[in-house]
Enzyme design. Structure first.
Site, short mmCIF file in Angstrom:
data_model
loop_
_atom_site.label_atom_id
_atom_site.label_comp_id
_atom_site.label_asym_id
_atom_site.label_seq_id
_atom_site.Cartn_x
_atom_site.Cartn_y
_atom_site.Cartn_z
N HIS A 1 40.42 42.04 43.74
CA HIS A 1 40.73 41.92 42.41
C HIS A 1 39.91 43.51 41.69
O HIS A 1 40.62 44.39 41.05
CB HIS A 1 41.01 41.00 41.15
CG HIS A 1 41.29 41.18 39.69
ND1 HIS A 1 42.86 41.23 39.65
CD2 HIS A 1 40.52 41.98 38.82
CE1 HIS A 1 42.68 41.98 38.06
NE2 HIS A 1 41.09 42.11 37.84
N ASP B 1 33.42 38.79 32.97
CA ASP B 1 34.65 39.51 32.42
C ASP B 1 34.42 40.22 32.08
O ASP B 1 34.32 40.03 30.50
CB ASP B 1 36.08 38.00 32.89
CG ASP B 1 37.23 38.82 32.94
OD1 ASP B 1 37.15 39.86 33.32
OD2 ASP B 1 38.15 38.33 32.93
C1 HEM Z 1 43.88 35.76 33.88
C2 HEM Z 1 44.21 37.63 35.10
C3 HEM Z 1 42.76 38.32 35.57
C4 HEM Z 1 41.50 38.08 35.45
C5 HEM Z 1 41.11 36.39 35.80
C6 HEM Z 1 40.37 38.96 35.65
C7 HEM Z 1 39.06 39.14 35.68
C8 HEM Z 1 38.77 40.32 36.78
C9 HEM Z 1 37.44 40.65 36.41
C10 HEM Z 1 36.40 38.55 37.18
C11 HEM Z 1 36.42 41.20 36.85
C12 HEM Z 1 35.23 42.01 37.56
C13 HEM Z 1 33.74 42.25 36.51
C14 HEM Z 1 34.94 42.79 35.64
O1 HEM Z 1 34.59 44.64 35.40
O2 HEM Z 1 35.20 43.21 34.46
C15 HEM Z 1 37.85 42.41 36.31
C16 HEM Z 1 37.89 43.80 36.44
C17 HEM Z 1 39.01 44.38 36.42
N1 HEM Z 1 40.14 43.45 36.06
FE1 HEM Z 1 40.86 41.73 35.74
N2 HEM Z 1 41.45 40.03 35.63
C18 HEM Z 1 42.55 39.59 35.22
C19 HEM Z 1 43.67 40.47 35.32
C20 HEM Z 1 43.62 41.94 35.44
C21 HEM Z 1 45.27 42.13 34.71
C22 HEM Z 1 46.30 42.10 34.56
C23 HEM Z 1 44.07 43.84 34.60
C24 HEM Z 1 45.27 44.84 34.72
C25 HEM Z 1 46.45 45.39 35.20
C26 HEM Z 1 43.35 44.27 35.04
C27 HEM Z 1 42.09 44.66 35.34
C28 HEM Z 1 41.27 44.74 35.90
C29 HEM Z 1 40.29 46.11 35.52
C30 HEM Z 1 41.02 47.50 35.10
C31 HEM Z 1 38.93 45.91 35.86
C32 HEM Z 1 38.09 46.46 36.45
C33 HEM Z 1 37.79 47.23 37.72
C34 HEM Z 1 36.64 47.90 37.97
O3 HEM Z 1 36.55 49.22 37.34
O4 HEM Z 1 36.06 47.45 38.69
N3 HEM Z 1 42.61 42.69 35.49
N4 HEM Z 1 39.02 41.25 36.00
#
Ligand code: HEM
Length: 471
Positions: free
Chosen positions: A379, A283
């Site tokens: 996601h 993450d």
């Molecule tokens: C428990 C809740 C969440 C989990 C477990 C989670 C997990 C992840 C994971 C595993 C990734 C892919 C790896 C990475 O690029 O970091 C990711 C990407 C991302 N997440 Fe989350 N996330 C959560 C909540 C959120 C929330 C609330 C937001 C914003 C409103 C968010 C925004 C993003 C963004 C902007 C990316 C990058 C997307 C990209 O440019 O590829 N996430 N998240």
């Protein structure tokens, strides 16, 4: 001889330690760079040491060599920062050099982050292994004068603690520890401005976040007049700072809510890697990088921006959400199912469209069956900037685990903290989209929410927020 790093009564910035001249014994740590995927990037620095100062590194190298020598290891990696952004002392066979001799701190304890600067610490600082998030409300009757005095006290304490020193009337909790990458970050909530008669200077960016359909937000654990984020690579150092700041609050402010979090510890992985969350996912991979040309514009409020409050120049807006993970439900999914929810492989964080962790997602690539390899509700697809008009934020979370909840399942998840120059061009559009169609929504619950204006860093001789409170 007194060791400025372990002796809280000696001043690590006074040159009383070993060595002499700029950046000698007074410097306390390795200034770690950032590996790709780390939310961090700006090096950890030491007050009084100019960026790129070779002396500093040499001294750190000697200190670490001493440490490694005690462990009998021959090789050393300095300044290698992982996803958790932690400088590591690693022996040639890849094992951590942990047996520090008497008086020697490992790089974990010795690393120091500068309090003063253009931005507050704790935003681009590499993720620390411990964190406390605390919101305070001003006490009844406390107004602008009391708030200014409190920020002055808090800033002085934060500066002292981040230098690895003990504040007056110290509790002794961290007596034998170094700075341990301690950072303290201060923010103002929407209600602060009414309580201090400063409503006319409240930025529009602090307008309440919209309600999201999947929110299950507890108001008692949300918002607050003031917000403090503490991070450190040692649990006692982090708690020590928490205690000191709570005591400083005195009669001026009371704790509204507190959350405690953690990340991986330094040395727990043989190679620097991006952090993992409690669902087991890598993450942080696609966080904006400080080396991106538009990083500053996206994350920090520029000076003189139209409509911006000048006191916020160099500041940032933090959205803070306690996101419970429904881990029992999550664990029912097969690994393949889990990977399709995110759109990335669990083992190494690589996109399902192929390549390695840092390969860009190919959102259009299909498999032999003609189906999208990164599913349309994944996601990573839904949160990608290209799906959200370029909206981006710097995610810098801590995990939490508060035992077993009333429903018999782990009360665990993510203390989601994200940073942006404007929440309407960062968190809000992305969360709107996630709220509607994210495959992850079934497995998480947003239980609290906060939005805070985090002013720029205090220049030498000023306290955080002075330009708001004294202008
Ligand atoms: C428990 C809740 C969440 C989990 C477990 C989670 C997990 C992840 C994971 C595993 C990734 C892919 C790896 C990475 O690029 O970091 C990711 C990407 C991302 N997440 Fe989350 N996330 C959560 C909540 C959120 C929330 C609330 C937001 C914003 C409103 C968010 C925004 C993003 C963004 C902007 C990316 C990058 C997307 C990209 O440019 O590829 N996430 N998240």
């Amino acid at each position: 001889m007194s060791n400025p790093l372990t002796d809280p009564t000696s001043d690590p910035t006074s040159g009383s330690g070993s060595g002499s001249g700029s950046g000698s014994g007074k410097s306390s740590g390795v200034r770690a760079g950032s590996a790709s995927g780390s939310p961090a990037g700006s090096p950890r620095t030491s007050p009084g040491v100019s960026p790129g100062g070779g002396d500093h590194l040499d001294i750190s190298r000697r200190r670490l060599l001493g440490t490694v020598g005690a462990a009998g290891a021959a090789g050393l990696v300095i300044g290698a920062a992982g996803g958790a952004g932690i400088a590591a002392a690693v022996s040639e066979d890849g094992s951590a050099a942990g047996a520090a001799g008497p008086g020697a701190l490992t790089s974990v304890g010795a690393t120091q982050v500068a309090f003063h600067g253009r931005h507050q610490p704790g935003i681009t600082t590499p993720l620390q292994s411990r964190g406390h998030l605390v919101a305070f409300d001003l006490a009844p009757g406390a107004g602008r004068k009391e708030a200014a005095a409190l920020l002055r006290r808090w800033s002085a304490t934060a500066r002292t603690l981040m230098a690895g020193k003990a504040p007056a009337g110290d509790t002794g909790i961290a007596l034998d520890a170094g700075p341990s990458s301690l950072t303290v970050t201060f923010g103002f909530g929407r209600t602060f401005f009414d309580r201090t008669g400063l409503a006319s200077r409240r930025p529009s960016q602090l307008d309440p976040l919209p309600a999201f359909s999947s929110d299950a937000v507890d108001p008692k654990r949300s918002e607050g007049d003031l917000w403090v984020q503490i991070g450190a690579d040692d649990a006692l150092v982090a708690f020590h700072a928490l205690r000191a700041l709570q005591k400083d609050a005195g009669d001026a402010a009371r704790v509204r809510w507190q959350m405690n979090g953690f990340n991986r510890s330094a040395g727990a992985t043989a190679r620097p890697t991006t952090a993992r969350n409690l669902m087991g996912q890598v993450d942080g991979t696609n966080n904006p990088k400080p080396t991106d040309p538009d990083f500053d514009r996206r994350i920090f409020v520029p000076a003189g921006a139209a409509g911006a409050q000048e006191w916020m120049a160099g500041g940032s807006y933090a959205v803070v959400r306690r996101i419970r993970m429904l881990l029992d439900d999550w664990d029912q999914l097969s690994q393949e199912g889990q990977e399709r929810v995110i759109g990335r492989r669990k083992a190494d964080g690589a996109p399902l469209s192929g390549g390695s962790e840092t390969t860009p997602l190919d959102l259009n690539k299909t498999g032999p069956d003609g189906k999208l390899l990164v599913p349309d509700n994944a996601h990573a697809r839904i949160s990608a900037p290209e799906q959200n008009g370029g909206a981006a934020m710097l995610r810098r979370p801590f995990s939490f685990h508060d035992g077993i909840g009333a429903d018999g399942t782990p009360d665990a998840g993510l203390l989601f903290v994200c940073w942006q120059a404007d929440p309407l061009r960062g968190f809000v559009p992305v969360q709107r989209k996630l709220d509607r169609g994210d495959a992850l929504s079934k497995f998480v619950r947003h239980e609290s929410s906060g939005l805070f204006a985090v002013p720029g860093g205090a220049p030498e001789g000023e306290y955080v927020g002075q330009r708001l409170l004294e202008a």
